[in-house]
Design a protein around this motif. Sequence first.
Motif, PDB file in Angstrom:
ATOM      1  N   ALA A  17       0.810  -1.215   0.000  1.00  0.00           N
ATOM      2  CA  ALA A  17       0.000   0.000   0.000  1.00  0.00           C
ATOM      3  C   ALA A  17       0.842   1.263   0.000  1.00  0.00           C
ATOM      4  N   ASN A  18       2.092   1.173   0.462  1.00  0.00           N
ATOM      5  CA  ASN A  18       2.994   2.320   0.477  1.00  0.00           C
ATOM      6  C   ASN A  18       3.820   2.424  -0.802  1.00  0.00           C
ATOM      7  N   ARG A  19       3.590   1.512  -1.739  1.00  0.00           N
ATOM      8  CA  ARG A  19       4.387   1.472  -2.966  1.00  0.00           C
ATOM      9  C   ARG A  19       3.512   1.647  -4.209  1.00  0.00           C
ATOM     10  N   VAL A  20       2.445   2.397  -4.069  1.00  0.00           N
ATOM     11  CA  VAL A  20       1.530   2.636  -5.187  1.00  0.00           C
ATOM     12  C   VAL A  20       1.673   4.091  -5.628  1.00  0.00           C
ATOM     13  N   ALA A  21       1.973   4.287  -6.891  1.00  0.00           N
ATOM     14  CA  ALA A  21       2.207   5.622  -7.438  1.00  0.00           C
ATOM     15  C   ALA A  21       1.244   5.898  -8.583  1.00  0.00           C
ATOM     16  N   GLY A  22       1.162   7.165  -8.944  1.00  0.00           N
ATOM     17  CA  GLY A  22       0.325   7.578 -10.062  1.00  0.00           C
ATOM     18  C   GLY A  22       1.162   7.923 -11.286  1.00  0.00           C
ATOM     19  N   ALA A  23       0.474   8.228 -12.368  1.00  0.00           N
ATOM     20  CA  ALA A  23       1.130   8.649 -13.602  1.00  0.00           C
ATOM     21  C   ALA A  23       0.227   9.653 -14.315  1.00  0.00           C
ATOM     22  N   PRO A  24       0.778  10.749 -14.804  1.00  0.00           N
ATOM     23  CA  PRO A  24      -0.054  11.769 -15.459  1.00  0.00           C
ATOM     24  C   PRO A  24      -0.856  11.259 -16.645  1.00  0.00           C
ATOM     25  N   ILE A  25      -0.403  10.177 -17.320  1.00  0.00           N
ATOM     26  CA  ILE A  25      -1.145   9.669 -18.471  1.00  0.00           C
ATOM     27  C   ILE A  25      -2.542   9.213 -18.070  1.00  0.00           C
ATOM     28  N   SER A  26      -2.734   8.820 -16.800  1.00  0.00           N
ATOM     29  CA  SER A  26      -4.071   8.441 -16.341  1.00  0.00           C
ATOM     30  C   SER A  26      -5.020   9.635 -16.344  1.00  0.00           C
ATOM     31  N   TRP A  27      -4.453  10.818 -16.340  1.00  0.00           N
ATOM     32  CA  TRP A  27      -5.232  12.054 -16.441  1.00  0.00           C
ATOM     33  C   TRP A  27      -5.160  12.638 -17.859  1.00  0.00           C
ATOM     34  N   GLY A  28      -4.729  11.829 -18.821  1.00  0.00           N
ATOM     35  CA  GLY A  28      -4.696  12.256 -20.209  1.00  0.00           C
ATOM     36  C   GLY A  28      -3.490  13.063 -20.615  1.00  0.00           C
ATOM     37  N   VAL A  29      -2.484  13.178 -19.744  1.00  0.00           N
ATOM     38  CA  VAL A  29      -1.300  13.989 -20.035  1.00  0.00           C
ATOM     39  C   VAL A  29      -0.278  13.124 -20.762  1.00  0.00           C
ATOM     40  N   CYS A  30       0.039  13.483 -21.996  1.00  0.00           N
ATOM     41  CA  CYS A  30       0.870  12.628 -22.855  1.00  0.00           C
ATOM     42  C   CYS A  30       1.778  13.484 -23.727  1.00  0.00           C
ATOM     43  N   GLU A  31       2.922  12.878 -24.113  1.00  0.00           N
ATOM     44  CA  GLU A  31       3.906  13.578 -24.941  1.00  0.00           C
ATOM     45  C   GLU A  31       3.533  13.607 -26.419  1.00  0.00           C
ATOM     46  N   VAL A  32       2.534  12.844 -26.839  1.00  0.00           N
ATOM     47  CA  VAL A  32       2.187  12.745 -28.261  1.00  0.00           C
ATOM     48  C   VAL A  32       1.433  14.003 -28.703  1.00  0.00           C
ATOM     49  N   PRO A  33       1.906  14.694 -29.737  1.00  0.00           N
ATOM     50  CA  PRO A  33       1.191  15.885 -30.214  1.00  0.00           C
ATOM     51  C   PRO A  33      -0.243  15.555 -30.615  1.00  0.00           C
ATOM     52  N   GLY A  34      -1.185  16.403 -30.192  1.00  0.00           N
ATOM     53  CA  GLY A  34      -2.577  16.201 -30.560  1.00  0.00           C
ATOM     54  C   GLY A  34      -3.264  15.086 -29.811  1.00  0.00           C
ATOM     55  N   TRP A  35      -2.676  14.600 -28.735  1.00  0.00           N
ATOM     56  CA  TRP A  35      -3.225  13.456 -28.000  1.00  0.00           C
ATOM     57  C   TRP A  35      -4.611  13.746 -27.440  1.00  0.00           C
ATOM     58  N   GLY A  36      -4.815  14.941 -26.933  1.00  0.00           N
ATOM     59  CA  GLY A  36      -6.101  15.282 -26.334  1.00  0.00           C
ATOM     60  C   GLY A  36      -5.943  16.466 -25.407  1.00  0.00           C
ATOM     61  N   HIS A  37      -7.006  16.788 -24.711  1.00  0.00           N
ATOM     62  CA  HIS A  37      -6.981  17.906 -23.771  1.00  0.00           C
ATOM     63  C   HIS A  37      -5.982  17.624 -22.656  1.00  0.00           C
ATOM     64  N   GLN A  38      -5.133  18.600 -22.369  1.00  0.00           N
ATOM     65  CA  GLN A  38      -4.092  18.442 -21.362  1.00  0.00           C
ATOM     66  C   GLN A  38      -4.466  19.228 -20.101  1.00  0.00           C
ATOM     67  N   LEU A  39      -4.651  18.521 -19.005  1.00  0.00           N
ATOM     68  CA  LEU A  39      -4.994  19.147 -17.738  1.00  0.00           C
ATOM     69  C   LEU A  39      -3.789  19.874 -17.147  1.00  0.00           C
ATOM     70  N   GLU A  40      -4.070  20.861 -16.310  1.00  0.00           N
ATOM     71  CA  GLU A  40      -3.020  21.594 -15.624  1.00  0.00           C
ATOM     72  C   GLU A  40      -2.342  20.693 -14.583  1.00  0.00           C
ATOM     73  N   PRO A  41      -1.027  20.837 -14.408  1.00  0.00           N
ATOM     74  CA  PRO A  41      -0.330  20.013 -13.411  1.00  0.00           C
ATOM     75  C   PRO A  41      -0.932  20.112 -12.019  1.00  0.00           C
ATOM     76  N   ALA A  42      -1.362  21.306 -11.615  1.00  0.00           N
ATOM     77  CA  ALA A  42      -1.906  21.455 -10.260  1.00  0.00           C
ATOM     78  C   ALA A  42      -3.133  20.580 -10.054  1.00  0.00           C
ATOM     79  N   THR A  43      -3.967  20.472 -11.070  1.00  0.00           N
ATOM     80  CA  THR A  43      -5.165  19.624 -10.967  1.00  0.00           C
ATOM     81  C   THR A  43      -4.780  18.156 -10.816  1.00  0.00           C
ATOM     82  N   VAL A  44      -3.853  17.717 -11.657  1.00  0.00           N
ATOM     83  CA  VAL A  44      -3.444  16.308 -11.637  1.00  0.00           C
ATOM     84  C   VAL A  44      -2.784  15.952 -10.315  1.00  0.00           C
TER      85      VAL A  44
END
Length: 309
Positions: A17-44
Amino acid sequence: MSAEDTTTGTAAAAPLANRVAGAPISWGVCEVPGWGHQLEPATVLREMRELGLAATEFGPDGFLPDTPEAKASTLAGFGLKAVGQFVPVVLHDPAHDPLPEVERAMGGLVAAQASTVVIAAATGQAGYDARPELDDSGWSTLLGNLDRITGAAADRGLVATLHPHVGTMIESGEETARVLDGSRIGLCLDTGHLLIGGGDPVAVARRHPDRIAHVHLKDVRTDWARRVRDGEATYTEAVAGGMYVPLGRGDVDIAAIVSALEGGGYQGWYVLEQDTILTGPGGADPARDVRASLEHLLSVAGETGEMGT
């Protein structure tokens, strides 16, 4: 022992339970151009912390501030640790040296006291919808570069891992096996990408616990995965169509993978990743899906006795 100090080994692991992390891609944040709407870091980052996640991967370039110190400070401001960074680089071209790109990424990881650099064998093209085939020369160059990166990471106190990824030069089970046989780099076991590429993530977890140094937990629908493998849909189309789902709602045996890893001595992070394309603000609720994945992971870990003490 803190989770950021762990890879595989024989010492007692921190509770899962102490070794579970998140990833911005779960919030749609991706390096691919045109991938989709990009949320602000503060929200994520705020939503990650509200869900109780202990840490996060950095996300693509530009998501966090550029300087290593600013990256670390931003995460600390949200009460999050850094776990690693996904770094797609061209490894197979003898005319291209990937090490300077990886070194820049590692500077930020060291400053944030992260543990892992996650390498993907980029094609040199934008996106993940097509890829060339490697010849023997390309394979030799790629494997040699993986060993160079492994050494450079170790010199900085980091663990280097190779991430099989759809639309990169290493995506299938056979290609993953060739990397494990031909280099000394650790493996980032991405349970979704490996299945989409025709591999068996459960078998890999059971056969190679000594090489798995990082885990991206994904669940996918095999109907969409087959369409991608058969060329009936591009990777991007499949993601937009719902190929990725919260843990427990797809066709990946998460319980078997967690049991095999913990039983084999895995001590590292479980990064929850559900590749997502957002069409715009409002509507979708990425945090809801991440919460469902977290609840499922903790449930199956408890059932298999892997929660730790």
